[in-house]
Design a protein around this motif. Structure first.
Motif, PDB file in Angstrom:
ATOM      1  N   GLN A   1       0.761  -1.195   0.030  1.00  0.00           N
ATOM      2  CA  GLN A   1       0.043   0.023   0.121  1.00  0.00           C
ATOM      3  C   GLN A   1       0.884   1.102  -0.072  1.00  0.00           C
ATOM      4  N   LEU A   2       0.494   2.292  -0.729  1.00  0.00           N
ATOM      5  CA  LEU A   2       1.206   3.590  -0.864  1.00  0.00           C
ATOM      6  C   LEU A   2       0.465   4.764  -0.262  1.00  0.00           C
ATOM      7  N   PHE A   3       0.964   5.398   0.652  1.00  0.00           N
ATOM      8  CA  PHE A   3       0.241   6.463   1.388  1.00  0.00           C
ATOM      9  C   PHE A   3       1.189   7.744   1.355  1.00  0.00           C
ATOM     10  N   ARG A   4       0.396   8.840   1.362  1.00  0.00           N
ATOM     11  CA  ARG A   4       1.021  10.232   1.201  1.00  0.00           C
ATOM     12  C   ARG A   4       0.268  11.039   2.157  1.00  0.00           C
ATOM     13  N   CYS A   5       1.103  11.972   2.833  1.00  0.00           N
ATOM     14  CA  CYS A   5       0.898  12.996   3.811  1.00  0.00           C
ATOM     15  C   CYS A   5      -0.061  13.582   2.948  1.00  0.00           C
ATOM     16  N   PRO A   6      -1.129  14.385   3.292  1.00  0.00           N
ATOM     17  CA  PRO A   6      -1.990  15.385   2.649  1.00  0.00           C
ATOM     18  C   PRO A   6      -1.149  16.690   2.827  1.00  0.00           C
ATOM     19  N   PHE A   7      -0.455  17.048   3.572  1.00  0.00           N
ATOM     20  CA  PHE A   7       0.350  18.450   3.757  1.00  0.00           C
ATOM     21  C   PHE A   7       1.824  18.398   3.218  1.00  0.00           C
ATOM     22  N   THR A   8       2.133  19.517   2.834  1.00  0.00           N
ATOM     23  CA  THR A   8       3.618  19.622   2.352  1.00  0.00           C
ATOM     24  C   THR A   8       4.433  19.907   3.752  1.00  0.00           C
ATOM     25  N   HIS A   9       5.732  19.643   3.785  1.00  0.00           N
ATOM     26  CA  HIS A   9       6.786  19.819   4.869  1.00  0.00           C
ATOM     27  C   HIS A   9       8.004  20.461   4.388  1.00  0.00           C
ATOM     28  N   GLY A  10       8.345  21.346   5.450  1.00  0.00           N
ATOM     29  CA  GLY A  10       9.580  22.138   5.410  1.00  0.00           C
ATOM     30  C   GLY A  10       9.598  23.428   4.419  1.00  0.00           C
ATOM     31  N   PRO A  11      10.710  23.987   4.370  1.00  0.00           N
ATOM     32  CA  PRO A  11      11.083  25.150   3.621  1.00  0.00           C
ATOM     33  C   PRO A  11      10.722  25.014   2.082  1.00  0.00           C
ATOM     34  N   TYR A  12      11.102  23.608   1.658  1.00  0.00           N
ATOM     35  CA  TYR A  12      10.934  23.390   0.319  1.00  0.00           C
ATOM     36  C   TYR A  12       9.644  22.539  -0.325  1.00  0.00           C
ATOM     37  N   LEU A  13       8.514  22.770   0.856  1.00  0.00           N
ATOM     38  CA  LEU A  13       7.342  22.028   0.535  1.00  0.00           C
ATOM     39  C   LEU A  13       7.302  20.609   0.235  1.00  0.00           C
ATOM     40  N   GLU A  14       8.073  19.839   0.884  1.00  0.00           N
ATOM     41  CA  GLU A  14       8.357  18.237   0.353  1.00  0.00           C
ATOM     42  C   GLU A  14       7.203  17.483   0.843  1.00  0.00           C
ATOM     43  N   ARG A  15       7.049  16.439   0.042  1.00  0.00           N
ATOM     44  CA  ARG A  15       5.943  15.403   0.218  1.00  0.00           C
ATOM     45  C   ARG A  15       6.484  14.267   1.100  1.00  0.00           C
ATOM     46  N   GLN A  16       5.701  13.670   2.051  1.00  0.00           N
ATOM     47  CA  GLN A  16       6.410  12.561   2.764  1.00  0.00           C
ATOM     48  C   GLN A  16       5.203  11.168   2.313  1.00  0.00           C
ATOM     49  N   TYR A  17       5.908  10.326   1.982  1.00  0.00           N
ATOM     50  CA  TYR A  17       5.291   9.182   1.531  1.00  0.00           C
ATOM     51  C   TYR A  17       5.466   7.942   2.584  1.00  0.00           C
ATOM     52  N   ARG A  18       4.560   6.810   2.598  1.00  0.00           N
ATOM     53  CA  ARG A  18       4.933   5.525   3.221  1.00  0.00           C
ATOM     54  C   ARG A  18       4.655   4.513   2.514  1.00  0.00           C
ATOM     55  N   LEU A  19       5.467   3.550   2.410  1.00  0.00           N
ATOM     56  CA  LEU A  19       4.963   2.299   1.995  1.00  0.00           C
ATOM     57  C   LEU A  19       4.784   1.420   2.772  1.00  0.00           C
ATOM     58  N   ARG A  20       3.522   0.641   2.837  1.00  0.00           N
ATOM     59  CA  ARG A  20       3.254  -0.457   3.915  1.00  0.00           C
ATOM     60  C   ARG A  20       2.882  -1.670   3.285  1.00  0.00           C
ATOM     61  N   TRP A  21       4.026  -2.762   3.615  1.00  0.00           N
ATOM     62  CA  TRP A  21       3.544  -3.976   3.232  1.00  0.00           C
ATOM     63  C   TRP A  21       2.823  -4.971   4.269  1.00  0.00           C
TER      64      TRP A  21
ATOM     65  N   PRO B   1     -13.800   5.554   5.657  1.00  0.00           N
ATOM     66  CA  PRO B   1     -12.364   6.425   5.688  1.00  0.00           C
ATOM     67  C   PRO B   1     -12.332   7.486   6.524  1.00  0.00           C
ATOM     68  N   PRO B   2     -11.041   7.806   6.818  1.00  0.00           N
ATOM     69  CA  PRO B   2     -10.697   9.019   7.789  1.00  0.00           C
ATOM     70  C   PRO B   2     -11.404  10.261   6.850  1.00  0.00           C
ATOM     71  N   GLU B   3     -11.780  11.351   7.677  1.00  0.00           N
ATOM     72  CA  GLU B   3     -12.151  12.673   6.984  1.00  0.00           C
ATOM     73  C   GLU B   3     -10.890  13.319   6.127  1.00  0.00           C
ATOM     74  N   VAL B   4     -11.078  13.928   5.079  1.00  0.00           N
ATOM     75  CA  VAL B   4     -10.074  14.453   4.427  1.00  0.00           C
ATOM     76  C   VAL B   4      -9.935  15.795   4.914  1.00  0.00           C
ATOM     77  N   PRO B   5      -8.622  16.097   5.241  1.00  0.00           N
ATOM     78  CA  PRO B   5      -8.363  17.680   5.617  1.00  0.00           C
ATOM     79  C   PRO B   5      -8.681  18.445   4.671  1.00  0.00           C
ATOM     80  N   LEU B   6      -8.836  19.935   5.043  1.00  0.00           N
ATOM     81  CA  LEU B   6      -8.985  20.873   3.754  1.00  0.00           C
ATOM     82  C   LEU B   6      -7.746  20.911   3.185  1.00  0.00           C
TER      83      LEU B   6
END
Length: 228
Positions: A25-45, A61-66
């Motif tokens: 399963q591939l997940f992505r944080c819905p928010f950007t992080h750091g000064p370069y607006l980086e994305r954070q991903y997670r792989l779950r087996w 499913p969890p509520e989607v943030p704004l």
């Protein structure tokens, strides 16, 4: 936020995870992080059999943030995997220089005979656009790079690629027959327009490919994420 999940029973070429896990399963944080607006991903087996026989499931499913833009939220869709032959990116290290020279000569001959709409190796023959499992990475934005495991320095293997568009003007040959007007080329040939070309509604970086690499020596080692 869940982006995708794949079962090995549906995709024979999907690599095994730690302990022989056959669901990824591939997940992505819905928010950007750091000064370069980086994305954070997670792989779950996971073990597919254990998840399918779980005693408790999330009923909603969890509520989607704004979110700031529409393309931040994936459009739910079902995958219909199709196996195709792919070939390495023809630039620098992935292929010998002599072979790249032959490919360039073939491309030039095609353009001379058929004009600007002629098929070329890089876009029409080697690597399809869109979501794909395994195969070879595309390096259109960055150029080829070595991706080694941070834990053991083993060259990593491409697990999957996520992309916003399943088809584009530069890869006419990969457009499914049922979605293509054979009398036209490029984006104009795509029947159904944007909703067909971008079914997931997602974007990665500046419309680039997100490559997910894993370690073939030990799938428990941390994956690497490359935007190219």
């Amino acid at each position: 936020m869940g982006l995708a999940q794949f079962f090995r029973r549906d995709i024979p070429g999907l690599a095994c995870g730690p302990g022989g896990a056959d669901l990824v399963q591939l997940f992505r944080c819905p928010f950007t992080h750091g000064p370069y607006l980086e994305r954070q991903y997670r792989l779950r087996w996971r073990q597919a059999e254990q998840t399918e026989h779980a005693e408790r499931f999330v009923t909603a499913p969890p509520e989607v943030p704004l979110l700031r833009a529409e393309h931040e939220l994936p459009e739910p869709c079902v995958l219909h995997p199709e196996e195709v032959d792919t070939y390495p990116w023809a630039e620098d290290d992935p292929l010998p220089a002599s072979l790249i020279a032959r490919i360039d000569a073939w491309d030039d001959a095609q353009v001379a005979e058929h004009g600007p709409d002629a098929p070329i190796y890089q876009y029409d023959l080697s690597i399809p656009p869109g979501w794909r499992v395994g195969g070879y990475p595309s390096w259109a934005s960055t150029g080829p790079m070595a991706v080694d495991c941070a834990s053991c320095a083993t060259p990593m293997r491409l697990l999957l690629t996520a992309e916003g568009y399943e088809m584009d003007a530069g890869s006419h040959s990969w457009v499914p027959v049922e979605d293509r007007d054979p009398t036209l080329r490029g984006k104009a040939s795509i029947r159904g327009g944007q909703s067909v070309a971008q079914p997931t509604r997602l974007r990665f970086g500046r419309d680039r490919d997100l490559h997910v690499f894993t370690c073939p020596a030990d799938p428990g080692h941390s994956p690497q994420w490359v935007l190219s």
